[in-house]
Design a protein around this motif. Structure first.
Motif, short mmCIF file in Angstrom:
data_model
loop_
_atom_site.label_atom_id
_atom_site.label_comp_id
_atom_site.label_asym_id
_atom_site.label_seq_id
_atom_site.Cartn_x
_atom_site.Cartn_y
_atom_site.Cartn_z
N ILE A 1 41.29 41.71 35.08
CA ILE A 1 40.16 41.73 34.14
C ILE A 1 40.71 41.15 32.83
CG2 ILE A 1 38.35 43.14 33.06
CD1 ILE A 1 38.31 43.48 36.07
N THR A 2 40.47 39.89 32.58
CA THR A 2 41.12 39.24 31.43
C THR A 2 40.20 39.24 30.22
OG1 THR A 2 40.56 37.28 32.70
CG2 THR A 2 42.89 37.71 32.35
N PRO A 3 40.75 39.57 29.05
CA PRO A 3 39.95 39.51 27.84
C PRO A 3 39.45 38.07 27.60
CG PRO A 3 42.06 40.60 27.40
CD PRO A 3 42.12 40.04 28.79
N TYR A 4 38.28 37.97 26.95
CA TYR A 4 37.74 36.65 26.65
C TYR A 4 38.62 35.92 25.63
CZ TYR A 4 33.59 37.81 29.27
OH TYR A 4 32.72 38.14 30.28
N ASP B 1 31.33 46.91 19.40
CA ASP B 1 30.63 46.27 20.51
C ASP B 1 31.26 44.92 20.83
OD1 ASP B 1 28.96 48.38 20.75
OD2 ASP B 1 27.20 47.44 19.88
N MET B 2 31.70 44.21 19.80
CA MET B 2 32.36 42.92 20.01
C MET B 2 33.68 43.13 20.78
SD MET B 2 34.92 40.72 18.73
CE MET B 2 35.30 40.98 17.00
N ILE B 3 34.47 44.11 20.34
CA ILE B 3 35.77 44.37 20.98
C ILE B 3 35.58 44.81 22.43
CG2 ILE B 3 37.78 45.92 20.92
CD1 ILE B 3 38.13 44.04 18.68
N ALA B 4 34.62 45.73 22.66
CA ALA B 4 34.39 46.25 24.02
C ALA B 4 34.01 45.11 24.96
CB ALA B 4 33.29 47.31 24.01
N GLY C 1 36.16 43.19 28.23
CA GLY C 1 35.71 43.19 29.62
C GLY C 1 34.53 44.08 29.91
N SER C 2 34.64 45.40 29.75
CA SER C 2 33.58 46.27 30.24
C SER C 2 33.54 47.60 29.48
CB SER C 2 33.83 46.55 31.72
OG SER C 2 33.13 47.68 32.14
N LEU C 3 32.33 48.06 29.23
CA LEU C 3 32.15 49.35 28.55
C LEU C 3 32.70 50.50 29.40
CD1 LEU C 3 30.89 50.82 26.07
CD2 LEU C 3 28.79 51.03 27.37
N ALA C 4 32.71 50.30 30.72
CA ALA C 4 33.20 51.35 31.61
C ALA C 4 34.73 51.46 31.56
CB ALA C 4 32.75 51.07 33.03
N ASP D 1 31.22 47.15 39.20
CA ASP D 1 31.22 46.53 37.87
C ASP D 1 32.49 45.68 37.67
OD1 ASP D 1 32.59 49.07 37.96
OD2 ASP D 1 32.80 48.95 35.79
N LEU D 2 33.64 46.18 38.14
CA LEU D 2 34.89 45.44 37.98
C LEU D 2 34.99 44.32 39.00
CD1 LEU D 2 37.58 48.17 37.20
CD2 LEU D 2 36.19 46.82 35.63
N TYR D 3 34.46 44.58 40.18
CA TYR D 3 34.45 43.57 41.24
C TYR D 3 33.78 42.28 40.74
CZ TYR D 3 33.77 41.48 45.85
OH TYR D 3 33.78 40.63 46.93
N ALA D 4 32.73 42.47 39.94
CA ALA D 4 31.99 41.31 39.41
C ALA D 4 32.82 40.54 38.37
CB ALA D 4 30.68 41.78 38.79
N LEU D 5 33.80 41.20 37.76
CA LEU D 5 34.56 40.56 36.68
C LEU D 5 35.96 40.11 37.11
CD1 LEU D 5 34.00 43.14 33.76
CD2 LEU D 5 32.99 40.87 33.91
N SER D 6 36.52 40.78 38.12
CA SER D 6 37.94 40.60 38.42
C SER D 6 38.24 39.19 38.94
CB SER D 6 38.38 41.62 39.47
OG SER D 6 39.72 41.38 39.82
N THR D 7 39.38 38.66 38.46
CA THR D 7 39.83 37.33 38.90
C THR D 7 40.80 37.43 40.08
OG1 THR D 7 41.59 37.41 37.26
CG2 THR D 7 39.57 36.29 36.61
N LEU D 8 41.07 38.67 40.58
CA LEU D 8 41.97 38.83 41.73
C LEU D 8 41.36 38.14 42.95
CD1 LEU D 8 43.19 42.55 41.56
CD2 LEU D 8 44.29 40.51 40.63
N GLU D 9 42.23 37.57 43.80
CA GLU D 9 41.71 36.85 44.96
C GLU D 9 41.29 37.80 46.09
OE1 GLU D 9 44.22 33.66 46.14
OE2 GLU D 9 43.74 32.51 44.31
N ASN D 10 42.14 38.79 46.35
CA ASN D 10 41.81 39.74 47.40
C ASN D 10 41.28 41.02 46.75
OD1 ASN D 10 42.65 38.23 49.70
ND2 ASN D 10 44.73 38.50 48.92
#
Ligand code: NAP
Ligand code: MG
Length: 406
Positions: free
Chosen positions: A117-120, A278-281, A285-288, A373-382
């Protein structure tokens, strides 16, 4: 294996909806098998707050003052819809507001970083923790719409009855608007002490910023109070801890935050904190994945997740449908509270358990096992999307392994 013993109880504040379901699962699956958990339990669910005329919230805050550490589940702040849904006697106030007022605390919010989950902002390597002053300014203001031809003045009646006035504006040429706001030296001082204490606790630099060049009395007062308290009470402690206090203008701070690596605490005035948190959160990546801790100026700590009760998931759960709700921030509230309890009581086993719990949680996600929620963001391949309970059981497997190998 013998369970880890606790010397002093933790104040446990249970809550509402999906987070209440998660709360019990965290205890049953991850904590109770390893720790002989001692808590003083307060049920802050809306049902019980209503039954006790909200006395339970006040009692839980008083207990937190007594024991020094609390862990809180997310709770419903009632609105009109909740009045009907729960048949409430009154529209009870936000429990967090009530607790914060009793503890005179400051809220610190920090993101949980995890591989995949990489920061923007690519330069951000470490968390940026935001401290928001939660009193006064524009949140307790008085506003007026002013008609052309009016003259607006600021006027203060002093204790001896004399009046000091100052012109705001002569509205000769147009209609307009005015706004009056205030803050208190006592509140700014409490905020400053909570920030300095928390920086020492985390061994991280503290940044603070206002617009003192433009607001030469109002914002300057914040700057002066922070500096006076730092010089007289914290300078030496900071030097010993090897951390610094850094003051700059708010616009300079924003530019520096973006270019920074992270890894510090950023103290913000009320409005700046509202906007910047809100900007930092979002940028992380995610509020969760955001934890929150309320710290009082005399060193009392209350840990919680920054998100709410995740109502939409709860209704799915009630219908018997599968949920994939992220429990990480609530888990970190528990680990934060257990670690602080261990530090205060001098029980290193409890601190080590808190570390292991966090390590197992991050390892689970880094192994590719995560909630939707993380699945939608994660850059991991598996990666695999799992449900609420499976995620916690997967953490449990890794936790047992870490404890066995310790
Ligand atoms: P929320 O509970 O934070 O949820 C908003 C949305 O964010 C959820 O519907 C969900 O999106 C996503 N989300 C938040 N936490 C998540 C998690 N752990 N895992 C997965 N997704 C998550 O905010 P809300 O819906 O505005 O408020 C619900 C209730 O919580 C309200 O009654 C409010 O008063 C209360 N609240 C309490 C606290 C507190 O106690 N500290 C703080 C805020 C709000 P999707 O639905 O798209 O999956
Ligand atoms: Mg905001």
């Amino acid at each position: 294996m013998a369970k880890i013993q606790m010397k002093t109880p933790l104040v446990e504040m249970d809550g509402d909806e999906m987070t209440r379901i998660i709360w019990k699962m965290i205890k049953d699956i991850l904590i109770l098998p390893h720790v002989d958990l001692k808590t003083e339990y307060y049920d802050l669910s809306l049902v019980h707050r209503n039954e006790t005329d909200d006395k339970v919230t006040v009692e839980s805050a008083e207990a937190t003052k007594k024991y020094g550490v609390a862990v809180k589940c997310a709770t419903i702040t009632p609105n009109a819809a909740r009045m009907t849904e729960y048949d409430l006697k009154e529209m009870w106030k936000s429990p967090n507001g009530t607790i914060r007022a009793i503890l005179d605390g400051t809220v610190f919010r920090a993101p949980i970083l995890v591989k995949g989950i990489t920061p923007y902002i690519p330069t951000w390597k470490k968390p940026i923790c935001i401290a928001r002053h939660a009193y006064g300014d524009v949140y307790k203001n008085t506003e007026m719409i002013v008609e052309q031809g009016s003259k607006a003045e600021l006027c203060v009646t002093k204790p001896d009855g004399t009046v000091e006035t100052s012109l705001i504006h002569d509205f000769a040429k147009s209609d307009g608007i005015i706004q009056g706001m205030h803050n208190l030296d006592s509140s700014i001082s409490s905020f400053a002490r909570a920030c300095f204490n928390y920086a020492l606790d985390r061994k991280q630099d503290l940044w603070f910023a206002t617009k003192d060049t433009i607001s030469k009395k109002y914002d300057h007062r914040f700057k002066d109070i922070f500096q006076q308290i730092f010089d007289s009470e914290y300078k030496e402690k900071f030097a010993e801890a090897g951390i610094t206090y850094f003051y700059t203008l708010i616009d300079d701070a924003v530019a520096r935050v973006i270019r920074s690596e992270g890894g510090y605490i950023w103290a913000c005035k009320n409005y700046d904190g509202d906007v910047m948190s809100d900007m930092i959160a979002t940028a992380f990546g995610s509020l969760a994945m955001m934890t929150s801790v309320l710290v009082s100026p005399d060193g009392v700590y209350e840990y919680e997740a920054a998100h709410g009760t995740v109502q939409r998931h709860y209704y799915k759960h009630l219908k018997g449908e599968e949920t994939s709700t992220n429990s990480v921030a609530t888990l970190f509230a528990w680990s934060g509270a257990l670690r602080k309890r261990g530090e205060l009581d001098g029980t290193p086993d409890l601190c080590a358990f808190a570390d292991a719990l966090e390590k197992a949680t991050l390892a689970t996600i880094e192994d590719g096992v995560m909630t939707g929620d993380l699945y939608a963001l994660s850059t991991l391949e598996n990666k695999t999307k799992v449900n609420t309970e499976t995620f916690l059981r997967e953490v449990g497997v890794r936790l047992s392994k870490i404890i066995r190998n310790a």
